[in-house]
Design a protein around this motif. Structure first.
Motif, short mmCIF file in Angstrom:
data_model
loop_
_atom_site.label_atom_id
_atom_site.label_comp_id
_atom_site.label_asym_id
_atom_site.label_seq_id
_atom_site.Cartn_x
_atom_site.Cartn_y
_atom_site.Cartn_z
N LEU A 95 0.84 -1.20 0.00
CA LEU A 95 0.00 0.00 0.00
C LEU A 95 0.87 1.25 0.00
N ILE A 98 2.15 1.68 -3.52
CA ILE A 98 1.07 2.18 -4.40
C ILE A 98 0.93 3.69 -4.22
N GLN A 126 -10.30 -3.73 -4.15
CA GLN A 126 -10.54 -3.09 -5.45
C GLN A 126 -10.11 -1.63 -5.42
N VAL A 127 -10.44 -0.94 -4.33
CA VAL A 127 -10.09 0.48 -4.23
C VAL A 127 -8.57 0.65 -4.24
N GLU A 128 -7.87 -0.21 -3.53
CA GLU A 128 -6.40 -0.11 -3.46
C GLU A 128 -5.77 -0.41 -4.82
N THR A 130 -7.20 0.02 -7.63
CA THR A 130 -7.55 1.16 -8.50
C THR A 130 -6.54 2.30 -8.33
N TYR A 131 -6.10 2.53 -7.10
CA TYR A 131 -5.09 3.57 -6.89
C TYR A 131 -3.80 3.21 -7.64
N ILE A 133 -3.53 1.34 -10.40
CA ILE A 133 -3.78 1.51 -11.84
C ILE A 133 -3.83 2.99 -12.18
#
Lengths: 507, 507
Positions: A95, A98, A126-128, A130-131, A133
């Motif tokens: 994290l 990211i 999914q949210v993590e 997405t960050y 990507i």
């Protein structure tokens, strides 16, 4: 260690990937847990990490319970009412990486590895993801990052190994209905004596993938051991990549890119090359069709991708041949698994009904690839392009390529190899020309959509047969294409979309 | 219109926000639907849009069924086994604008409005919202964008209106345990004759929010009509903002920022000012405590935020006074709703047990605010800062501020106003000094965490009472603080975390 004892509630739902657990907010408070915190869940000796969500209503998860999704239940072999313990876990280091990528920092090899490892272990929400990507999309990935991402994705799953100097593979940046060149090209390359362990995807957004089409003729869900056996014996295969644990990180990334049609180039490149790397390919042919309704719209973009593919290939020790082809219209006549299977059998068996555009393109692709690898054989290393074009044509027209395909069909688990015995769907509708003239364009996307609504690829006998294509002259009332569907409802839906979409222009 | 008829499966789960529906993959294929597509679901005359997810297993959603989450069921008044119809909806335009922001384009007023509108209507998935937040984080928001975002968030819900030239409000960028100045400052400002419609949040990550603390003394969940009535009658209120539909877009944004601790400045500024705008404030005091374990770490950062607040305030017609204060340690002695309520009653009632740091800070904040708005009153417009410091002190020490607080407590629905009658939690543990010396630092985060594990704010009588604080001399064995908890288990958890964390330094 501080822990809580809880009773499992089977949520009766599957996320597809991420390991999710839900606690009642009062239980979450006991360990001061928040949404997206990680917890370790243990049942006896089994244990897993899950990403936490918190329920406000007792209806979702009662006090003293923990709601678990299918993926988590499986991991720890828990059922409804099982007793489990939970512990707070540190947030994964990935994290932090990211966040750094989102801030624009270049990521190092180990950092990318850590992100992909957590992704494959279903330890990123999914949210993590997405960050991550978003970071790749906004700041791009430089050559080193793309190379490291590709390698990490390859290493995220199994890697097939062959005791050969040359192992061939092929990929098409799709978007063109029909266009089922792969089985023909692979058969020609095998007939030329090369090893081609071809794994393909099933369709996601198109009316058929190569795996869907091959599945009409033979079994395609082979595991790594079976692939190994078939390829060792006959020099190649044509199976479904999803049956093997090859480059699994890729699918999760694609899912998150979809809602906004995020087309991060670094992710696209690494996604394609990772699949090739995971089957042990040394030389890869990449077909980039360009056209207004294809995935790649301009020659400039195609040339840019070509250069990038070559650079990355160079870094990961893979030779890449990129061919830019015409993607302005459907190729072949059949669209949908069975209809495309018929087309390719016609071509391989030199049947007079074979669509010539599909045959011509397949020969060209195969000959270019043979020319590309000529130097590895002392007998062919000084031959011209023309020589290989003739050779590819001969391998096809002599029946040598068909002989290889027949062996593949039998080795994988034959279903059918006679195109005249492949059934098409029961119901059909003929779309007729409303005026005379010349077809000046066929919209790839419209044709794909209608074939899908008619049932392809799940109904493998459904789809479209194109009687006419761009460039053909037609008279009012001529059938331009026929829609096949397994039942009247699907045919009705397809017809309604047909009216809405209007994808064929006549002048 | 093309539609499908389906039977509802109540998924027995709530997303908190986004409207989600799940189809079996074979049903999804009938309308060529994909993950994150929008569908319209109708039952009789009721109808809603939902974001689609697709199930691969029959266990999650059987063929012919549609899995609906609580939020969707409510909207269309459906139950398990209800019959519904679904239609494909266009993807919202806001997705296009989000993509543009991610690409680095500045967004226009209407584009930001469209994103916030879809967000409030629960028509954006978590992944889609994450892309927006990523775009804001990476490219930043310029002044115009922040102003438009603030206005959009204000307009996303109700806006309170007052027939007054001056309406005051106050906000603290938190992170400091205790520090319950708001009720004291508001009481002083009301005593000075100003209108102060104060709505506060409940705690998310701290041991108590102002709303949690006020709830010990009186009712706080007033609706807009009740707030209007109370404020009109007595000049102010101290209620919970969540009971009213004020700036609802804000919560959804905060939820998605959490996993990566995304701290987009534009989002922070607009989040705070939107809440103030939605209650109709004209003059706002913002307290920025700085300290190593506070939210804002440096004076430079605080000064930068100050300038930004002032610029945006200027554009949205709101006067903003930013005060930078000491955030190096807890303020007051009580931490947790009841313990903080006792502290603030002691201060307002001039009880000898009042924590002097809390009293001093409250007087300073109130006097600065009185000075800030002095020009609107001909009698005070030429007065000095010293005058207002004396006035604030007088309003507090004369009992005038207490008189206002008493009226607020009664008007909202009195529970208790005598600090000696407020019960503390049954069980306690005294944390004692292991050596003699001077306390050189108290970690705000550790103190908050332990108070939360002990049960605050849900157990309003739980928390921490600080006997000693930074700067105090202590002897070995002196009690530094006492932990209160409602049961032995919570006390045990709190003690275990205490040992792990070690947040008090003695030299």
């Amino acid at each position: 260690m501080i822990f809580l004892k809880l009773k499992v509630k089977d949520m009766d739902i599957s996320t597809g990937k991420t390991l999710v657990a839900i606690l009642h907010k009062v239980d979450a408070k006991k360990l001061d847990l928040h949404v997206s915190d990680r917890i370790r869940i243990t049942k006896g000796l089994k244990s897993t990490i899950a990403v936490l969500d918190i329920a406000n209503s007792k209806k979702t998860v009662p006090l003293g319970s923990i709601g678990l999704f299918e993926e988590v239940l499986k991991r720890i072999k828990a059922k409804d009412s099982s007793n489990v313990k939970i512990f707070l876990e540190e947030k994964p280091k990935s994290l932090y990486f990211i966040r750094q990528k989102l801030k624009g920092r270049k990521l190092k090899k180990e950092e990318i590895e850590s992100i992909i490892k957590d992704l494959v272990n279903n330890n990123l929400s999914q949210v993590e993801l997405t960050y991550f990507i978003s970071g790749c999309f906004v700041h791009g990935l430089d050559l080193n990052e793309t190379v490291n991402l590709t390698k990490s994705i390859i290493n995220s799953g199994d890697v097939l190994k062959w005791n050969k100097k040359i192992v061939l593979d092929k990929h098409c940046i799709g978007g063109i209905p029909g266009n089922r060149t792969t089985p023909i090209v692979v058969s020609i390359l095998m007939a030329a004596g090369y090893t081609v362990p071809k794994t393909s995807s099933r369709s996601i957004t198109s009316p058929a993938g190569t795996a869907d089409t091959m599945e009409v003729l033979t079994k395609v869900d082979l595991n790594a051991k079976q692939i190994k056996k078939v390829v060792t014996r006959i020099g190649g295969c044509m199976t479904w990549g999803g049956g093997v644990n090859l480059a699994p990180a890729d699918d999760a990334i694609i899912k998150v890119e979809r809602p906004l049609s995020i087309d991060s180039e670094g992710n696209l490149l690494s996604s394609i090359l990772a699949k090739k790397g995971s089957v042990g390919a040394t030389h890869v042919l990449i077909d980039i069709p360009i056209g207004k309704t294809a995935k790649v719209k301009t020659r400039e973009h195609a040339l840019h991708l070509k250069r990038e593919f070559e650079k990355i290939g160079n870094k990961i020790g893979m030779k890449i041949l990129v061919l830019i082809t015409n993607g302005s219209k459907p190729i072949g006549q059949g669209i949908g698994p069975s209809l495309e299977a018929i087309d390719l059998l016609y071509v391989l068996k030199n049947d007079s009904r074979a669509p010539l555009d599909l045959k011509k393109k397949s020969i060209e692709l195969a000959s270019e690839m043979l020319y590309f690898v000529r130097a590895y054989n002392s007998k062919t290393k000084n031959k011209s392009k023309k020589y290989f074009l003739d050779q590819a044509k001969k391998l096809l027209e002599s029946g040598a390529a068909w002989n290889k395909m027949r062996k593949v069909i039998i080795a994988q688990g034959k279903k059918i190899d006679n195109p005249d015995k492949i059934n098409l769907a029961k119901f059909h509708f003929d779309y007729k020309a409303k005026k005379s003239g010349k077809i000046i364009s066929v919209d790839n996307k419209t044709i794909s959509k209608i074939a899908r609504i008619a049932g392809a690829p799940e109904d493998n006998a459904a789809g479209i047969f194109m009687y006419k294509n761009t460039g053909n002259k037609i008279k009012k009332g001529d059938t331009i294409f026929r829609i096949y569907a397994e039942n009247k409802t699907k045919l009705k839906y397809a017809k309604e979309f047909l009216i809405m979409l209007d994808g064929i222009k006549i002048k």
